[in-house]
Design a protein around this motif. Structure first.
Motif, PDB file in Angstrom:
ATOM      1  N   TYR A  91       0.837  -1.193   0.000  1.00 29.86           N
ATOM      2  CA  TYR A  91       0.000   0.000   0.000  1.00 29.86           C
ATOM      3  C   TYR A  91       0.875   1.248   0.000  1.00 29.86           C
ATOM      4  CZ  TYR A  91      -3.611  -3.445   0.676  1.00 29.86           C
ATOM      5  OH  TYR A  91      -4.431  -4.534   0.498  1.00 29.86           O
ATOM      6  N   LEU A  92       0.281   2.423   0.031  1.00 34.19           N
ATOM      7  CA  LEU A  92       0.989   3.656  -0.329  1.00 34.19           C
ATOM      8  C   LEU A  92       2.307   3.853   0.411  1.00 34.19           C
ATOM      9  CD1 LEU A  92       0.945   6.261  -2.021  1.00 34.19           C
ATOM     10  CD2 LEU A  92      -0.174   7.378  -0.071  1.00 34.19           C
ATOM     11  N   LEU A  93       2.310   3.710   1.722  1.00 36.82           N
ATOM     12  CA  LEU A  93       3.549   3.966   2.460  1.00 36.82           C
ATOM     13  C   LEU A  93       4.637   2.957   2.090  1.00 36.82           C
ATOM     14  CD1 LEU A  93       2.014   4.895   5.924  1.00 36.82           C
ATOM     15  CD2 LEU A  93       2.846   6.427   4.127  1.00 36.82           C
ATOM     16  N   HIS A  94       4.240   1.710   1.866  1.00 36.81           N
ATOM     17  CA  HIS A  94       5.190   0.695   1.400  1.00 36.81           C
ATOM     18  C   HIS A  94       5.681   1.022  -0.013  1.00 36.81           C
ATOM     19  CE1 HIS A  94       5.950  -3.921   0.693  1.00 36.81           C
ATOM     20  NE2 HIS A  94       7.065  -3.226   0.676  1.00 36.81           N
ATOM     21  N   GLN A  95       4.824   1.589  -0.837  1.00 35.70           N
ATOM     22  CA  GLN A  95       5.210   1.967  -2.193  1.00 35.70           C
ATOM     23  C   GLN A  95       6.339   2.991  -2.193  1.00 35.70           C
ATOM     24  OE1 GLN A  95       1.469   3.106  -4.092  1.00 35.70           O
ATOM     25  NE2 GLN A  95       0.541   1.246  -3.257  1.00 35.70           N
ATOM     26  N   PHE A  96       6.396   3.829  -1.168  1.00 33.42           N
ATOM     27  CA  PHE A  96       7.506   4.766  -1.040  1.00 33.42           C
ATOM     28  C   PHE A  96       8.755   4.081  -0.512  1.00 33.42           C
ATOM     29  CE2 PHE A  96       4.435   8.010  -1.816  1.00 33.42           C
ATOM     30  CZ  PHE A  96       5.159   9.107  -2.265  1.00 33.42           C
ATOM     31  N   LEU A  97       8.594   3.110   0.375  1.00 29.10           N
ATOM     32  CA  LEU A  97       9.749   2.446   0.973  1.00 29.10           C
ATOM     33  C   LEU A  97      10.540   1.623  -0.037  1.00 29.10           C
ATOM     34  CD1 LEU A  97       8.200   1.083   4.308  1.00 29.10           C
ATOM     35  CD2 LEU A  97       9.574   3.155   4.006  1.00 29.10           C
ATOM     36  N   SER A  98       9.837   0.927  -0.906  1.00 28.48           N
ATOM     37  CA  SER A  98      10.492  -0.076  -1.750  1.00 28.48           C
ATOM     38  C   SER A  98      11.058   0.514  -3.036  1.00 28.48           C
ATOM     39  CB  SER A  98       9.497  -1.177  -2.116  1.00 28.48           C
ATOM     40  OG  SER A  98      10.111  -2.107  -2.988  1.00 28.48           O
ATOM     41  N   PRO A  99      12.321   0.225  -3.339  1.00 28.04           N
ATOM     42  CA  PRO A  99      12.874   0.667  -4.619  1.00 28.04           C
ATOM     43  C   PRO A  99      12.217  -0.011  -5.818  1.00 28.04           C
ATOM     44  CG  PRO A  99      14.417  -0.788  -3.500  1.00 28.04           C
ATOM     45  CD  PRO A  99      13.313  -0.496  -2.526  1.00 28.04           C
ATOM     46  N   PHE A 100      11.458  -1.071  -5.554  1.00 26.88           N
ATOM     47  CA  PHE A 100      10.734  -1.749  -6.630  1.00 26.88           C
ATOM     48  C   PHE A 100       9.625  -0.862  -7.187  1.00 26.88           C
ATOM     49  CE2 PHE A 100       7.518  -4.677  -8.302  1.00 26.88           C
ATOM     50  CZ  PHE A 100       8.288  -5.512  -9.084  1.00 26.88           C
ATOM     51  N   SER A 101       9.019  -0.056  -6.336  1.00 29.29           N
ATOM     52  CA  SER A 101       7.899   0.796  -6.747  1.00 29.29           C
ATOM     53  C   SER A 101       8.220   2.280  -6.695  1.00 29.29           C
ATOM     54  CB  SER A 101       6.679   0.527  -5.858  1.00 29.29           C
ATOM     55  OG  SER A 101       7.037   0.602  -4.491  1.00 29.29           O
TER      56      SER A 101
END
Length: 359
Positions: free
Chosen positions: A183-193
């Motif tokens: 979800y959104l906060l994880h989307q910022f954490l991961s270099p994949f997204s």
């Protein structure tokens, strides 16, 4: 007889859990305009009656655009407070701790419920624009998310803070920020997204900045004695993406910003990630973060057996166990665990006549 660790209290800030068993947040996708109904009261309340030490309300959207589906719960307006307040009070009346998870779906929003296939909504079905860290789809065929502008990020920070204030007004003793499962906060954490080149992308410090800002805003508006949890995906299960070491480093940083416990899950950032699902497969991640970041952790994921759950907390793998599907199958799992481990059982007063005799 020594009390099993699973049934020892756990104190975090000003809150004391009667045991180490928590109900994991599990989306029901049956709200109307974000408002909880009688399904949520019975669903959540029955687990408190069943002996859970903490009952966590499902991912609750901080804005309409933060929903996964049209049926998601929300806390973006005051009309949503009272129905949740009724639920929180019922949970508390049963001796359990009411908790709520605040979330923004990002690129995984504007979808049908998972039990209806989970496909993206069409414009005719009420689809809404989706945001993410970057213009990277979750899977082929999904709508293209728009990279969030700094103004949109600031609005999202305000939404998280406002939702946390409403959660406090509704009577929830614990707030959890959902930074896992793609979800959104994880989307910022991961270099994949996250392919950004501004202050929110690139380095570890930049990619974790947005979550840090959310944590700071939320910590500022909830009571000092209210525990703050963060759910993290410990690993993306993809080489070169978000890793256990990243999560451990982040957990240490979050502790300095007032986070009390890391709810340790994994995955969700990529549709094709190969996750080795097996009994307790995420428990080692909890142990690693607990030992190396010096922070309380909760373990979750295919923890189903009583002896297994006792071993997780007794061995120091985690301070708390979150049960998901096991609780869906058996609302009284903690009572059964108590009977198994202690040969006695706490029984709610209205049910005691069923246990008073052998009839």
């Amino acid at each position: 007889m020594k009390t099993p660790t699973l049934f020892t209290p756990l104190s975090i800030r000003g809150v004391s859990l009667r045991n180490r068993i928590a109900m994991s947040p599990m989306c029901q996708y049956c709200a109307s305009d974000g408002v909880a109904d009688d399904w949520h009261l019975v669903h959540l309340g029955s687990r408190a009656v069943g002996g859970a030490g903490l009952v966590m309300v499902e991912a609750t959207a901080v804005s309409p655009a933060g929903r996964i589906s049209p049926g998601c719960l929300g806390l973006w307006n005051d009309a949503q407070i009272e129905p949740l307040s009724r639920i929180a009070q019922f949970i508390r009346d049963q001796g359990s701790i009411p908790a709520i998870q605040l979330s923004h779906s990002g690129r995984k929003g504007s979808c049908h419920p998972s039990w209806a296939g989970g496909a993206p909504l069409t414009s005719e079905q009420g689809a809404w624009p989706i945001l993410s860290a970057s213009d990277v789809r979750f899977r082929a065929g999904d709508p293209m998310p728009q990279p969030a502008t700094e103004a949109e990020l600031e609005r999202c920070l305000e939404d998280f803070a406002a939702a946390a204030q409403r959660a406090t007004l509704a009577g929830f003793d614990v707030v959890e920020i959902h930074a896992a499962h793609g979800y959104l906060l994880h989307q910022f954490l991961s270099p994949f997204s996250n392919k950004r080149t501004d202050g929110y992308g690139g380095s570890f410090e930049n990619r974790t900045r947005f979550l840090g800002q959310v944590v700071t805003r939320v910590r500022e508006v909830i009571p000092d004695d209210a525990p703050l949890f963060v759910r993290l995906s410990a690993t993306d299960w993809i080489p070169g993406a978000w890793s256990l070491e990243d999560s451990t480093r982040l957990a240490g940083d979050l502790k300095l910003h007032g986070v009390d416990l890391i709810d340790v899950s994994s995955g969700g950032i990529a549709a094709n990630a190969e996750i080795p699902l097996e009994r307790g497969y995420q428990v080692p991640f909890s142990r690693h973060i607990r030992d190396n970041a010096d922070i309380l952790t909760a373990a979750v994921g295919l923890i189903t057996d009583v002896d297994q759950a006792e071993d997780v907390v007794a061995s120091g793998d985690a301070d708390l166990v979150f049960l998901g599907r096991a609780f869906l199958r058996d609302p009284y799992w903690p009572l059964r665990a108590q009977a198994t481990l202690m040969h006695e059982v706490y029984v709610p007063a209205p049910y005691r006549s069923a246990f008073a005799t052998s009839r």
